[in-house]
Enzyme design. Sequence first.
Site, PDB file in Angstrom:
ATOM      1  N   LYS A  75     -10.615  -0.562  10.690  1.00 37.10           N
ATOM      2  CA  LYS A  75     -10.888  -1.715   9.820  1.00 37.10           C
ATOM      3  C   LYS A  75     -11.342  -2.921  10.642  1.00 37.10           C
ATOM      4  O   LYS A  75     -11.777  -3.924  10.091  1.00 37.10           O
ATOM      5  CB  LYS A  75      -9.645  -2.071   9.001  1.00 37.10           C
ATOM      6  CG  LYS A  75      -9.258  -0.980   7.999  1.00 37.10           C
ATOM      7  CD  LYS A  75      -8.100  -1.438   7.148  1.00 37.10           C
ATOM      8  CE  LYS A  75      -7.328  -0.308   6.541  1.00 37.10           C
ATOM      9  NZ  LYS A  75      -7.966   0.250   5.346  1.00 37.10           N
ATOM     10  N   GLN A 124      -4.601  -5.139   6.819  1.00 35.03           N
ATOM     11  CA  GLN A 124      -5.582  -6.124   6.325  1.00 35.03           C
ATOM     12  C   GLN A 124      -5.478  -7.435   7.099  1.00 35.03           C
ATOM     13  O   GLN A 124      -6.492  -8.048   7.430  1.00 35.03           O
ATOM     14  CB  GLN A 124      -5.365  -6.390   4.822  1.00 35.03           C
ATOM     15  CG  GLN A 124      -5.598  -5.184   3.931  1.00 35.03           C
ATOM     16  CD  GLN A 124      -7.034  -4.675   3.942  1.00 35.03           C
ATOM     17  OE1 GLN A 124      -7.977  -5.435   4.162  1.00 35.03           O
ATOM     18  NE2 GLN A 124      -7.212  -3.385   3.724  1.00 35.03           N
ATOM     19  N   ASP A 165       3.002  -4.553   8.131  1.00 36.76           N
ATOM     20  CA  ASP A 165       1.806  -3.729   7.952  1.00 36.76           C
ATOM     21  C   ASP A 165       0.623  -4.701   8.019  1.00 36.76           C
ATOM     22  O   ASP A 165       0.369  -5.446   7.072  1.00 36.76           O
ATOM     23  CB  ASP A 165       1.878  -3.020   6.592  1.00 36.76           C
ATOM     24  CG  ASP A 165       0.542  -2.374   6.213  1.00 36.76           C
ATOM     25  OD1 ASP A 165      -0.436  -2.513   6.975  1.00 36.76           O
ATOM     26  OD2 ASP A 165       0.491  -1.737   5.142  1.00 36.76           O
ATOM     27  N   HIS A 220       0.871  -1.185   0.000  1.00 37.66           N
ATOM     28  CA  HIS A 220       0.000   0.000   0.000  1.00 37.66           C
ATOM     29  C   HIS A 220       0.906   1.232   0.000  1.00 37.66           C
ATOM     30  O   HIS A 220       2.020   1.184   0.537  1.00 37.66           O
ATOM     31  CB  HIS A 220      -0.831  -0.067   1.293  1.00 37.66           C
ATOM     32  CG  HIS A 220      -1.917   0.941   1.424  1.00 37.66           C
ATOM     33  ND1 HIS A 220      -1.688   2.240   1.783  1.00 37.66           N
ATOM     34  CD2 HIS A 220      -3.265   0.825   1.269  1.00 37.66           C
ATOM     35  CE1 HIS A 220      -2.839   2.891   1.847  1.00 37.66           C
ATOM     36  NE2 HIS A 220      -3.816   2.060   1.540  1.00 37.66           N
TER      37      HIS A 220
HETATM   38  N1  PMP Z   1      -1.820  -0.739   4.545  1.00 35.14           N
HETATM   39  C1  PMP Z   1      -2.772  -1.517   4.023  1.00 35.14           C
HETATM   40  C2  PMP Z   1      -2.423  -2.904   3.575  1.00 35.14           C
HETATM   41  C3  PMP Z   1      -4.081  -1.039   3.918  1.00 35.14           C
HETATM   42  O1  PMP Z   1      -5.029  -1.804   3.389  1.00 35.14           O
HETATM   43  C4  PMP Z   1      -4.372   0.279   4.383  1.00 35.14           C
HETATM   44  C5  PMP Z   1      -5.780   0.846   4.264  1.00 35.14           C
HETATM   45  N2  PMP Z   1      -6.361   0.668   3.021  1.00 35.14           N
HETATM   46  C6  PMP Z   1      -3.339   1.037   4.927  1.00 35.14           C
HETATM   47  C7  PMP Z   1      -2.080   0.496   4.991  1.00 35.14           C
HETATM   48  C8  PMP Z   1      -3.583   2.429   5.446  1.00 35.14           C
HETATM   49  O2  PMP Z   1      -4.449   2.406   6.545  1.00 35.14           O
HETATM   50  P1  PMP Z   1      -5.012   3.763   7.158  1.00 35.14           P
HETATM   51  O3  PMP Z   1      -5.616   4.524   6.024  1.00 35.14           O
HETATM   52  O4  PMP Z   1      -6.037   3.307   8.148  1.00 35.14           O
HETATM   53  O5  PMP Z   1      -3.875   4.468   7.797  1.00 35.14           O
END
Ligand code: PMP
Length: 399
Positions: free
Chosen positions: A218, A195, A192, A115
């Site tokens: 999430k 998910q 990270d 991400h």
């Molecule tokens: N890493 C991953 C794998 C994600 O799916 C997400 C959210 N889509 C994030 C980081 C970022 O999370 P946040 O927007 O809650 O900081």
Amino acid sequence: MENIKQFFPIFDNNKGLIFLDSGASAQKPLSVINALDDFYKNDYANIHRGIYKLSDVASSMYDIARKKVCDFIGAGSPSEIIFTKGTTEGINLLASSFSSLLNAGDEIILSEVEHHSNLVPWQQVALKKNVVLKFIPVLSDGSLDYEWLRENISDRVKLVSVSGQSNVIGLKNDIEKIVSISHSVGAKVLIDAAQLICHYKVNVSELDVDFMVFSGHKIYAPTGIGVLYGKTQFLRELPPYQFGGDMVDRVSYDKATFKDIPEKFEAGTPPIAGAIGLGFAIDFINEFGMDKIERESLELTSYTISQLLQIDGVKLLSSSDANGVITFVVDGISSFDIGSYLAMKNVCVRVGKHCSEPLHLKFGVESSVRLSLGIYNDKSDIDTFIFELKKAISVIKGV
Ligand code: PMP
């Protein structure tokens, strides 16, 4: 899971809602909503500052939330749990603090499926510190190329930072393997888990990861709360990220000393209600059990994939062994057209690059459609989605 929608008021208040975008953010159970309501109505005050009862109560609720997170992820001590705004802030915190330990020529290894949150902060570190970024390739089945990691690991590598589960590919990465290869040269590992934590039971002590981040929103908690886990020794070695109230020990006009973890990394008034809400979200999850959540999510994912693959022109970007995250394109049809049609039918999916632009470039697609499952989704949601998707394809193709 069957009958779980009853715990989520959003479904009563939005009849016919098919919500398949929990990977972006999950809906909130009544127990979490009520806990926030109660807290603000009955117990609210700032924490660790007042000598009056309300502040004591709020402080202990905040501390209890930290202990719940500690137990939920199997950390060694609550002080290893740093409350942040979310995954993104957790990674930025670490990137900022960890970079002070890096020298020109050091290496950081990420993967090709990250991400943007686990890519852009490290690009900035690389620019400022002349550090080299390398990427574990993704193979055609969606798994990471662990042989590449074995061949490219060296004592120049200071950190390996990868997602536990990609938000596009949906496959759980082999964290044990990543940790054992990385630790063989003394590199630290950051996972990270934004998910991963939604679909799998995670135990940081058993996995032996050095750092892990995730977001509360999430996993059915409010927005604005997240977690950075770190091993005590490593968190102590890192400099603070932000400076201000509550993280200091003694302050004079020309210098300050800092508290121990976790306060050292929690400058200013923290997201008190968010942390308490996260504690209640963890209670909610624990009532079902992560094992059951994992099993049922896997079953529903493989049902979804099998239904999708029966549709002409559908190509999966996610792995066929994905859990909870299913990404696809349809030959000759814009993902945005599909998403817009589904939105008109009250079916909520995500369309775009899902904050993973380089991976979409690698796949050679402009954008994709992503379904991501929550605890409240069941087979009938998928049946409705598949029915509407087939209609969308025929309407868009004009057949
Ligand atoms: N890493 C991953 C794998 C994600 O799916 C997400 C959210 N889509 C994030 C980081 C970022 O999370 P946040 O927007 O809650 O900081």
